[in-house]
Design a protein around this motif. Sequence first.
Motif, PDB file in Angstrom:
ATOM      1  N   TRP A  69       4.135  27.106  -3.133  1.00 19.73           N
ATOM      2  CA  TRP A  69       3.368  27.136  -1.880  1.00 19.73           C
ATOM      3  C   TRP A  69       2.415  28.317  -1.942  1.00 19.73           C
ATOM      4  CZ3 TRP A  69       4.552  23.111   1.387  1.00 19.73           C
ATOM      5  CH2 TRP A  69       5.764  22.448   1.112  1.00 19.73           C
ATOM      6  N   ALA A  70       1.164  28.089  -1.655  1.00 15.60           N
ATOM      7  CA  ALA A  70       0.161  29.153  -1.721  1.00 15.60           C
ATOM      8  C   ALA A  70      -0.586  29.236  -0.396  1.00 15.60           C
ATOM      9  CB  ALA A  70      -0.823  28.893  -2.857  1.00 15.60           C
ATOM     10  N   TYR A  71      -0.874  30.467   0.013  1.00 15.38           N
ATOM     11  CA  TYR A  71      -1.669  30.675   1.223  1.00 15.38           C
ATOM     12  C   TYR A  71      -2.975  31.331   0.805  1.00 15.38           C
ATOM     13  CZ  TYR A  71      -2.788  31.682   6.089  1.00 15.38           C
ATOM     14  OH  TYR A  71      -3.387  31.720   7.318  1.00 15.38           O
ATOM     15  N   GLN A  72      -4.046  30.563   0.844  1.00 15.62           N
ATOM     16  CA  GLN A  72      -5.354  31.011   0.388  1.00 15.62           C
ATOM     17  C   GLN A  72      -6.422  30.588   1.393  1.00 15.62           C
ATOM     18  OE1 GLN A  72      -4.858  33.220  -2.290  1.00 15.62           O
ATOM     19  NE2 GLN A  72      -6.203  32.101  -3.680  1.00 15.62           N
ATOM     20  N   ARG A  73      -7.315  31.498   1.704  1.00 22.18           N
ATOM     21  CA  ARG A  73      -8.457  31.199   2.576  1.00 22.18           C
ATOM     22  C   ARG A  73      -8.012  30.527   3.876  1.00 22.18           C
ATOM     23  NH1 ARG A  73     -10.155  28.560  -2.274  1.00 22.18           N
ATOM     24  NH2 ARG A  73     -11.144  30.014  -3.724  1.00 22.18           N
ATOM     25  N   ASP A  74      -6.937  31.028   4.447  1.00 23.66           N
ATOM     26  CA  ASP A  74      -6.439  30.552   5.741  1.00 23.66           C
ATOM     27  C   ASP A  74      -5.918  29.116   5.681  1.00 23.66           C
ATOM     28  OD1 ASP A  74      -5.729  31.065   8.359  1.00 23.66           O
ATOM     29  OD2 ASP A  74      -7.613  30.346   9.193  1.00 23.66           O
ATOM     30  N   ASN A  75      -5.541  28.654   4.493  1.00 23.79           N
ATOM     31  CA  ASN A  75      -4.969  27.321   4.339  1.00 23.79           C
ATOM     32  C   ASN A  75      -3.696  27.391   3.508  1.00 23.79           C
ATOM     33  OD1 ASN A  75      -6.903  25.569   5.684  1.00 23.79           O
ATOM     34  ND2 ASN A  75      -8.314  26.026   4.013  1.00 23.79           N
ATOM     35  N   TRP A  76      -2.807  26.429   3.756  1.00 20.80           N
ATOM     36  CA  TRP A  76      -1.606  26.277   2.941  1.00 20.80           C
ATOM     37  C   TRP A  76      -1.821  25.166   1.915  1.00 20.80           C
ATOM     38  CZ3 TRP A  76       2.339  29.488   2.562  1.00 20.80           C
ATOM     39  CH2 TRP A  76       2.620  30.356   3.626  1.00 20.80           C
ATOM     40  N   TYR A  77      -1.279  25.390   0.714  1.00 19.09           N
ATOM     41  CA  TYR A  77      -1.382  24.412  -0.359  1.00 19.09           C
ATOM     42  C   TYR A  77      -0.028  24.276  -1.053  1.00 19.09           C
ATOM     43  CZ  TYR A  77      -6.416  25.253   0.153  1.00 19.09           C
ATOM     44  OH  TYR A  77      -7.684  25.389   0.652  1.00 19.09           O
ATOM     45  N   ALA A  78       0.187  23.130  -1.687  1.00 18.17           N
ATOM     46  CA  ALA A  78       1.427  22.893  -2.430  1.00 18.17           C
ATOM     47  C   ALA A  78       1.100  22.306  -3.797  1.00 18.17           C
ATOM     48  CB  ALA A  78       2.337  21.938  -1.654  1.00 18.17           C
ATOM     49  N   SER A  79       1.951  22.626  -4.767  1.00 22.68           N
ATOM     50  CA  SER A  79       1.779  22.079  -6.109  1.00 22.68           C
ATOM     51  C   SER A  79       3.106  22.099  -6.850  1.00 22.68           C
ATOM     52  CB  SER A  79       0.750  22.894  -6.901  1.00 22.68           C
ATOM     53  OG  SER A  79       0.621  22.391  -8.225  1.00 22.68           O
ATOM     54  N   TYR A  82       2.319  25.889 -11.444  1.00 23.70           N
ATOM     55  CA  TYR A  82       1.968  27.212 -10.927  1.00 23.70           C
ATOM     56  C   TYR A  82       0.468  27.463 -10.824  1.00 23.70           C
ATOM     57  CZ  TYR A  82       1.431  28.618 -15.893  1.00 23.70           C
ATOM     58  OH  TYR A  82       1.054  28.719 -17.212  1.00 23.70           O
ATOM     59  N   ASN A  83      -0.349  26.716 -11.553  1.00 24.19           N
ATOM     60  CA  ASN A  83      -1.806  26.858 -11.432  1.00 24.19           C
ATOM     61  C   ASN A  83      -2.457  25.621 -10.812  1.00 24.19           C
ATOM     62  OD1 ASN A  83      -2.568  29.447 -12.154  1.00 24.19           O
ATOM     63  ND2 ASN A  83      -2.645  28.999 -14.342  1.00 24.19           N
ATOM     64  N   GLY A  84      -1.642  24.792 -10.157  1.00 23.17           N
ATOM     65  CA  GLY A  84      -2.190  23.611  -9.529  1.00 23.17           C
ATOM     66  C   GLY A  84      -2.506  22.514 -10.528  1.00 23.17           C
ATOM     67  N   PRO A  85      -3.299  21.525 -10.122  1.00 24.82           N
ATOM     68  CA  PRO A  85      -4.115  21.465  -8.904  1.00 24.82           C
ATOM     69  C   PRO A  85      -3.264  21.399  -7.634  1.00 24.82           C
ATOM     70  CG  PRO A  85      -4.094  19.335  -9.954  1.00 24.82           C
ATOM     71  CD  PRO A  85      -3.408  20.274 -10.906  1.00 24.82           C
ATOM     72  N   TRP A  86      -3.899  21.745  -6.533  1.00 27.95           N
ATOM     73  CA  TRP A  86      -3.199  21.951  -5.277  1.00 27.95           C
ATOM     74  C   TRP A  86      -3.546  20.883  -4.251  1.00 27.95           C
ATOM     75  CZ3 TRP A  86       0.253  25.964  -5.123  1.00 27.95           C
ATOM     76  CH2 TRP A  86       0.169  26.889  -6.172  1.00 27.95           C
ATOM     77  N   GLY A  87      -2.561  20.557  -3.416  1.00 25.12           N
ATOM     78  CA  GLY A  87      -2.763  19.650  -2.300  1.00 25.12           C
ATOM     79  C   GLY A  87      -2.768  20.430  -0.994  1.00 25.12           C
ATOM     80  N   LEU A  88      -3.731  20.176  -0.154  1.00 25.10           N
ATOM     81  CA  LEU A  88      -3.815  20.850   1.138  1.00 25.10           C
ATOM     82  C   LEU A  88      -2.640  20.433   2.020  1.00 25.10           C
ATOM     83  CD1 LEU A  88      -5.601  22.673   2.988  1.00 25.10           C
ATOM     84  CD2 LEU A  88      -6.677  20.557   3.797  1.00 25.10           C
ATOM     85  N   VAL A  89      -2.010  21.405   2.675  1.00 26.03           N
ATOM     86  CA  VAL A  89      -0.849  21.156   3.525  1.00 26.03           C
ATOM     87  C   VAL A  89      -1.206  21.451   4.980  1.00 26.03           C
ATOM     88  CG1 VAL A  89       1.568  21.721   3.974  1.00 26.03           C
ATOM     89  CG2 VAL A  89       0.673  21.848   1.647  1.00 26.03           C
ATOM     90  N   ALA A  90      -0.967  20.496   5.863  1.00 24.04           N
ATOM     91  CA  ALA A  90      -1.199  20.728   7.284  1.00 24.04           C
ATOM     92  C   ALA A  90      -0.229  21.791   7.785  1.00 24.04           C
ATOM     93  CB  ALA A  90      -0.998  19.430   8.065  1.00 24.04           C
ATOM     94  N   PRO A  91      -0.690  22.758   8.573  1.00 23.59           N
ATOM     95  CA  PRO A  91       0.207  23.825   9.049  1.00 23.59           C
ATOM     96  C   PRO A  91       1.364  23.305   9.886  1.00 23.59           C
ATOM     97  CG  PRO A  91      -1.914  23.890  10.193  1.00 23.59           C
ATOM     98  CD  PRO A  91      -2.070  22.941   9.056  1.00 23.59           C
ATOM     99  N   GLU A  92       1.238  22.088  10.421  1.00 21.90           N
ATOM    100  CA  GLU A  92       2.319  21.514  11.222  1.00 21.90           C
ATOM    101  C   GLU A  92       3.555  21.163  10.394  1.00 21.90           C
ATOM    102  OE1 GLU A  92      -1.416  21.199  13.352  1.00 21.90           O
ATOM    103  OE2 GLU A  92      -0.812  20.514  11.360  1.00 21.90           O
ATOM    104  N   VAL A  93       3.421  21.079   9.073  1.00 27.83           N
ATOM    105  CA  VAL A  93       4.547  20.631   8.259  1.00 27.83           C
ATOM    106  C   VAL A  93       4.987  21.649   7.203  1.00 27.83           C
ATOM    107  CG1 VAL A  93       4.013  18.191   8.602  1.00 27.83           C
ATOM    108  CG2 VAL A  93       3.055  19.396   6.632  1.00 27.83           C
ATOM    109  N   VAL A  94       4.404  22.833   7.198  1.00 26.33           N
ATOM    110  CA  VAL A  94       4.863  23.858   6.269  1.00 26.33           C
ATOM    111  C   VAL A  94       6.324  24.173   6.589  1.00 26.33           C
ATOM    112  CG1 VAL A  94       4.532  26.228   5.460  1.00 26.33           C
ATOM    113  CG2 VAL A  94       2.557  24.832   6.076  1.00 26.33           C
ATOM    114  N   PRO A  95       7.228  24.161   5.594  1.00 24.53           N
ATOM    115  CA  PRO A  95       8.648  24.414   5.875  1.00 24.53           C
ATOM    116  C   PRO A  95       8.873  25.741   6.600  1.00 24.53           C
ATOM    117  CG  PRO A  95       8.376  23.558   3.655  1.00 24.53           C
ATOM    118  CD  PRO A  95       6.989  23.835   4.176  1.00 24.53           C
TER     119      PRO A  95
END
Length: 221
Positions: A69-79, A82-95
């Motif tokens: 889980w990565a927090y970058q540029r005010d967004n959450w991402y999952a992969s 460790y270097n992605g590629p990354w999927g954007l995660v809605a803040p409503e569902v971050v564990p």
Amino acid sequence: MRYALAVLLGVLCSVSSAAAQVSIGIGVPSVSIGINLPSFPELVVVPDYPVYYAPRGEVNLFFYDGVYWAYQRDNWYASSWYNGPWGLVAPEVVPVFVLRVPVRYYRRPPVYFRGWQRDAAPHWGEHYGREWHERRSGWDKVDRRPAPTHAPLPVYQRRYAGDRYPRVEEQPPLHNKNYRYEPKEEVVREHYQKIQGAPHERDRHEEQAHARGPERGEGRR
């Protein structure tokens, strides 16, 4: 005719909107977010949390329930890598256990973290607003239930660094073969189903097909 087309378009839009609302909220990994680690990162347990963090480097990188889980540029991402590629995660569902990680474990905290207590979770309710806070009511409360155990780290990825880092299409089979952990949270299982193609179920079908032998008619050419 125009009226009928307008009505049909409205119905289709409504269906699309409804589908978006029930979506789990993790996009299929497809983007680079500026995390380009030279090798598999050192990951250390966050005290009292079932989460790991990367103490080295200027990245807000965590590992929980088998996923980065990565927090970058005010967004959450999952992969899954460790270097992605990354999927954007809605803040409503971050564990919630990721959300609860204290401020001090963010190696590159955004400006608005300033002044927040370092040993407490970020003020996500304040940052995301009232509607988010109502949807995620209780995310910041002490949970009396036992915390999940730490997921094993995908240490096999140490073999894949620099020029050996796998292409997107190579990642799922490598992960399926080398990492057999079953995610516990729904949002993480959904991520795995999207990216890995439900690997364990697919493997089971492949084993059954192999046990049955060739289909009738094969081998007669």
